[in-house]
Design a protein around this motif. Structure first.
Motif, mmCIF file in Angstrom:
data_model
loop_
_atom_site.group_PDB
_atom_site.id
_atom_site.type_symbol
_atom_site.label_atom_id
_atom_site.label_comp_id
_atom_site.label_asym_id
_atom_site.label_seq_id
_atom_site.Cartn_x
_atom_site.Cartn_y
_atom_site.Cartn_z
ATOM 1 N N LEU A 19 -2.206 -2.461 -9.950
ATOM 2 C CA LEU A 19 -1.426 -1.486 -8.872
ATOM 3 C C LEU A 19 -1.867 0.023 -9.077
ATOM 4 C CD1 LEU A 19 0.308 -2.371 -6.689
ATOM 5 C CD2 LEU A 19 2.176 -1.553 -8.145
ATOM 6 N N ARG A 20 -2.191 0.494 -10.189
ATOM 7 C CA ARG A 20 -2.331 1.936 -10.263
ATOM 8 C C ARG A 20 -3.726 2.291 -9.709
ATOM 9 N NH1 ARG A 20 -0.326 2.921 -16.262
ATOM 10 N NH2 ARG A 20 1.857 3.524 -15.765
ATOM 11 N N THR A 21 -4.542 1.306 -9.438
ATOM 12 C CA THR A 21 -5.964 1.734 -8.684
ATOM 13 C C THR A 21 -5.746 2.063 -7.366
ATOM 14 O OG1 THR A 21 -6.270 -0.721 -8.030
ATOM 15 C CG2 THR A 21 -7.002 0.062 -10.488
ATOM 16 N N LYS A 22 -4.545 1.661 -6.631
ATOM 17 C CA LYS A 22 -4.297 2.039 -5.443
ATOM 18 C C LYS A 22 -3.247 3.187 -5.363
ATOM 19 C CE LYS A 22 -5.811 -1.393 -2.412
ATOM 20 N NZ LYS A 22 -6.686 -0.734 -1.787
ATOM 21 N N ALA A 55 0.546 2.820 -4.084
ATOM 22 C CA ALA A 55 0.887 1.620 -3.954
ATOM 23 C C ALA A 55 2.284 1.500 -4.476
ATOM 24 C CB ALA A 55 0.037 0.628 -4.830
ATOM 25 N N ASP A 102 0.804 -1.305 0.189
ATOM 26 C CA ASP A 102 -0.290 -0.045 -0.019
ATOM 27 C C ASP A 102 1.078 1.358 0.183
ATOM 28 O OD1 ASP A 102 0.845 0.612 2.644
ATOM 29 O OD2 ASP A 102 -0.997 -0.034 3.458
ATOM 30 N N HIS A 103 0.233 2.392 0.186
ATOM 31 C CA HIS A 103 0.841 3.832 0.249
ATOM 32 C C HIS A 103 1.812 3.839 1.402
ATOM 33 C CE1 HIS A 103 -2.447 4.570 2.737
ATOM 34 N NE2 HIS A 103 -1.890 5.512 2.967
ATOM 35 N N ILE A 121 0.172 -5.873 0.869
ATOM 36 C CA ILE A 121 -1.391 -6.236 0.577
ATOM 37 C C ILE A 121 -1.730 -7.546 0.012
ATOM 38 C CG2 ILE A 121 -3.213 -5.673 -1.151
ATOM 39 C CD1 ILE A 121 -1.821 -2.864 -1.511
#
Length: 150
Positions: A86-89, A92, A45-46, A51
């Motif tokens: 991954l770009r949806t988070k 990330a 995650d950020h 995850i």
């Protein structure tokens, strides 16, 4: 280091710590996967916390145990579906690991994969926390050679 060093709370800790990340790679890339050949993506995650893990078998890549001119292509194909997901988070990150048979250190092949992964993640604007090699006896981060000056 080994996965046996992991605290029960490891998944709540940032995997930007190379010692912790090495132990997580040891956990996520089994000995069988190393002998067979796999490409593993540890999604974070950020805050760089775990995850999920995605493992892709690459046995044909290691049939002849020699560097392949296709390493960059195989790496790109493996990351193809992972990067958009991954770009949806936002924020990330990834830890990538090549589990492979052969010697503990294989400088040319290992650097080839590390450079391809670094280039692909940079171009896709995905944070790469680390690229690791997991052989049967050793886990390490290969040196990424600097690009030649123009």
């Amino acid at each position: 280091m080994s996965f046996q060093n992991l605290a029960p709370t490891w998944a709540t800790q940032p995997l930007s710590d190379p010692a912790l990340a090495t132990d997580v790679v040891d956990l996520m890339v089994s000995l069988g996967e190393r002998r067979r050949g796999t490409f593993t993506a540890v999604l974070c995650d950020h805050d760089d916390r775990y995850i999920a893990t995605v493992a892709i078998d690459l046995p044909s890549e290691f049939e002849h145990l020699e560097p392949s001119l296709r390493s960059g292509d195989v790496c790109g194909s493996a990351l193809g579906p992972i990067i958009p997901a991954l770009r949806t988070k936002p924020g990330a990150a990834l830890i990538l690991a090549l589990g492979r048979p052969g010697p503990a250190l294989w400088p040319d092949l290992d650097a080839e994969w590390a450079e391809a992964a670094t280039h692909i993640c940079t171009a896709a604007e995905v944070r790469l926390l680390g690229f690791y090699i997991a052989s049967a006896t050793h886990i390490y981060q290969p040196t990424v050679r600097a690009p030649a000056a123009a």
